[in-house]
Design an enzyme around this catalytic site. Sequence first.
Site, PDB file in Angstrom:
ATOM      1  N   HIS A 115       0.909  -1.528  -0.022  1.00 26.87           N
ATOM      2  CA  HIS A 115       0.000  -0.066   0.035  1.00 26.87           C
ATOM      3  C   HIS A 115       0.782   1.150   0.074  1.00 26.87           C
ATOM      4  CE1 HIS A 115      -3.917  -1.976   0.147  1.00 26.87           C
ATOM      5  NE2 HIS A 115      -3.244  -2.704   1.184  1.00 26.87           N
ATOM      6  N   ASP A 164      -0.128  -5.370   5.735  1.00 27.30           N
ATOM      7  CA  ASP A 164      -1.364  -6.308   5.093  1.00 27.30           C
ATOM      8  C   ASP A 164      -1.235  -6.208   3.445  1.00 27.30           C
ATOM      9  OD1 ASP A 164      -2.301  -3.427   5.181  1.00 27.30           O
ATOM     10  OD2 ASP A 164      -4.181  -4.280   4.494  1.00 27.30           O
ATOM     11  N   GLU A 165      -1.810  -7.237   2.768  1.00 26.14           N
ATOM     12  CA  GLU A 165      -1.971  -7.234   1.454  1.00 26.14           C
ATOM     13  C   GLU A 165      -0.723  -6.505   0.595  1.00 26.14           C
ATOM     14  OE1 GLU A 165      -6.865  -6.172   1.213  1.00 26.14           O
ATOM     15  OE2 GLU A 165      -5.589  -4.773   1.485  1.00 26.14           O
ATOM     16  N   SER A 166       0.335  -7.238   0.846  1.00 26.50           N
ATOM     17  CA  SER A 166       1.805  -6.872   0.168  1.00 26.50           C
ATOM     18  C   SER A 166       2.073  -8.084  -0.759  1.00 26.50           C
ATOM     19  CB  SER A 166       2.600  -6.549   1.192  1.00 26.50           C
ATOM     20  OG  SER A 166       3.955  -6.045   0.546  1.00 26.50           O
TER      21      SER A 166
END
Length: 769
Positions: free
Chosen positions: A274, A337-339
């Site tokens: 992000h 998160d969400e990497s």
Amino acid sequence: MTIKKLFQLAAGCAILSFASCSDGGSSSTAPKASVSLIPLPARLTETPDSFLLDKQTVLVAASEADKQTAALFNEYFKSVSGFELKVQDSAAHNMIVFASMSAADKGLPETYRLKVDKDQVTIQGDDAAGTFYGMQTLIQLLPLQKASSYWIAGVDIFDQPRFSYRGLHLDVGRHFFPVDFIKKYIDLMAMHKMNTFHWHLTEDQGWRIEIKKYPRLQEVASRRKETMEGHYNDQKFDGKPYGGFYTQEQIKDVVAYATAHHVTVIPEIELPGHSLAALTAYPHLGCTGGPYQVGTKWGVYDDVYCAGNDSVFTFLQDVLDEVMILFPSKYIHIGGDESPKVRWEKCPKCQARMKTEGLKDEHALQSWFIQRIEKYLNSKDRQIIGWDEILEGGLAPNATVMSWRGIEGGIAAAKQHHDVIMTPGGYVYLDHYQSQGKNEPIAIGGFTPVSKVYSYEPVPEGLSAEEARYIKGAQGNVWTEYMKNSEHVEYMVYPRAIALAEVLWTPKEKKNYDGFLERLKTDLPRLEKKGVNYAKHVFEVRGEIQNDNKGGVQVKLDSKLDGGKITYTTDSSAPTAQSPAYTTPIPVTQTGVVRAAVFQGDQQYGNGFQQAFVFHKAVGKIVTLAKPPHQNYNPGSPFALVNGIEGVKEFNDNQWTGYSGGTMEALIDLGDSTEINVLGLNTLGNKDQWIYPPKQVTFYLSKDGKHFTEAGQQKEIDGKGIIRVRERLKEMVKARYVKVVAQAVNKIPEGAPGEGSPAWLFVDEIIVQ
């Protein structure tokens, strides 16, 4: 009609102890509110004595902290009454005292005791926060109408929080909100004894905090060229530049305001993922070197900070140095998160780092990345919080985990003796829909009404008493992809945040949803007093689709609105106050729309209930599934497959039965031999979200439930949105039992989102005609 008028019994003249609403000074005309408190205190005793607050009442506060609390009380009180009270170090009588508890009475941090008798009001806090929360309770004991004197009901309260961490989050990366609104957000948190504001300051779509050493973060990373319009699936854009950031002076102002309201502000600086906005400003921090563009789409981007580039850590340490000066909080949130790992897999620097550090894969590389940042923050006497992905590859030694992808991450972290903040999406994501009304503003999906938030229990089953100690509390998360302004944020957050506040403060054994709703009726006018654009669904008419136990379906209606009259129609027309009054469940006997609304007099309250039904021969019949659906997409009963309701394409209505790969097999007992010439089911196609129609559907018929004959098969099913699979038989056939077998796509094809993973199979209404 305003909520204040609707609930005037709770907030107006009807609950006064005396006959008049005059604003004169006589004690016989002074208003008096009922004892209705949120969150419900740990111990509350009502007493016969009441205290008369008038213009001669003195606020007594000796310490600087107590004087600050007294000043905040005065600020609120003046906004209601039109006058303020004197603040002194001492007084002989007619006083409200803010003080510290005696050593013998002290309890947990944030504990307070509030006692109201005929001579004085005393608020004693275990600490300054405790006194502040006692003051917030006192505010709830005050009527809302303007007067020159007020009766305060006699009470003796000893109160303390169940959990030490009671949080609300706000994403300002997707949409930016002004400082005045941030302060209002904090004020509303404090009003209900929430104590932690998680400020999500950096994102792919915008960097929102001034960093003086890196001016391009303000000049470039804070702006995107356009913003998505409508839902993500629409892939439309407004073509308008968008941006904004908070100066360091503004952040200092917000932190000071929060501190005065006993709210800790935890900043979030996302890493390693992000981070597209930051990479756009400083391309050398990415694996490819760019060029990059600040994100205009929602979702997850492949470009992340390069783990093999030492300049990335120099940059992040410099950023965190300035962040730590601005935020005195113990915790710094680092995301995690969400990497995606796709850039790292092909990056020579990242692969070299893995070899040098002896790391087995890219998940271990992320763990190494986060641990390096953690060591730096620990050296500055700070600790990290991260989303539950930081568990992957090994947890950093002193990390606190926010469990958002369900409860499993929280359980795993607690068993490893790490502190945990519970934030599971199904219960506390306040960007989900909160009503199934047709006029709701667009949201990301899901369905989380007030009742579901209130039902949440933060301590998961299966933890030992020792492990449960690591559950420090919970947090409501507010992601703003679809919230363009502060009014929309308020609509999504309140009153759901109030329900969460009681979950986190009140003893578990004292929770009662019906009692909460009664107290909420007096709390909502306080929100209106503060100009909050809260959602009003909680008292609107609600419909429950039931099996009538006679082989059919019925609609049960109810509303928690005092004095409300429910009316309904079955011909799709809008109900009025003169429509038939609801008295018993409404049977569904034909295709059509049932609508209902609740009225006070001629005024309708809320959106009303509206449900379309598709009537067919399997409606309300008994269904058996060969294996249960996935826990995340389980309507709770196979009955949803034959209740006459077609699920919507947004799959937010709790109608779809979902499987991750594998096969769905459903057996329907029609109850008697039935003539059949059409069989079918509804399924869903949304490949961007890994949802594929079944690769094959087979229908079988039987007279005895033992011997089945194939009646038809459908293959090569494709499409987007709702896909209605229908098999028309060559001739009318008699059967009692129908079996439907739908085979999922077990592996998403290469190049598609989620490639290699099992596809989701969603099935809704099984049709028999």
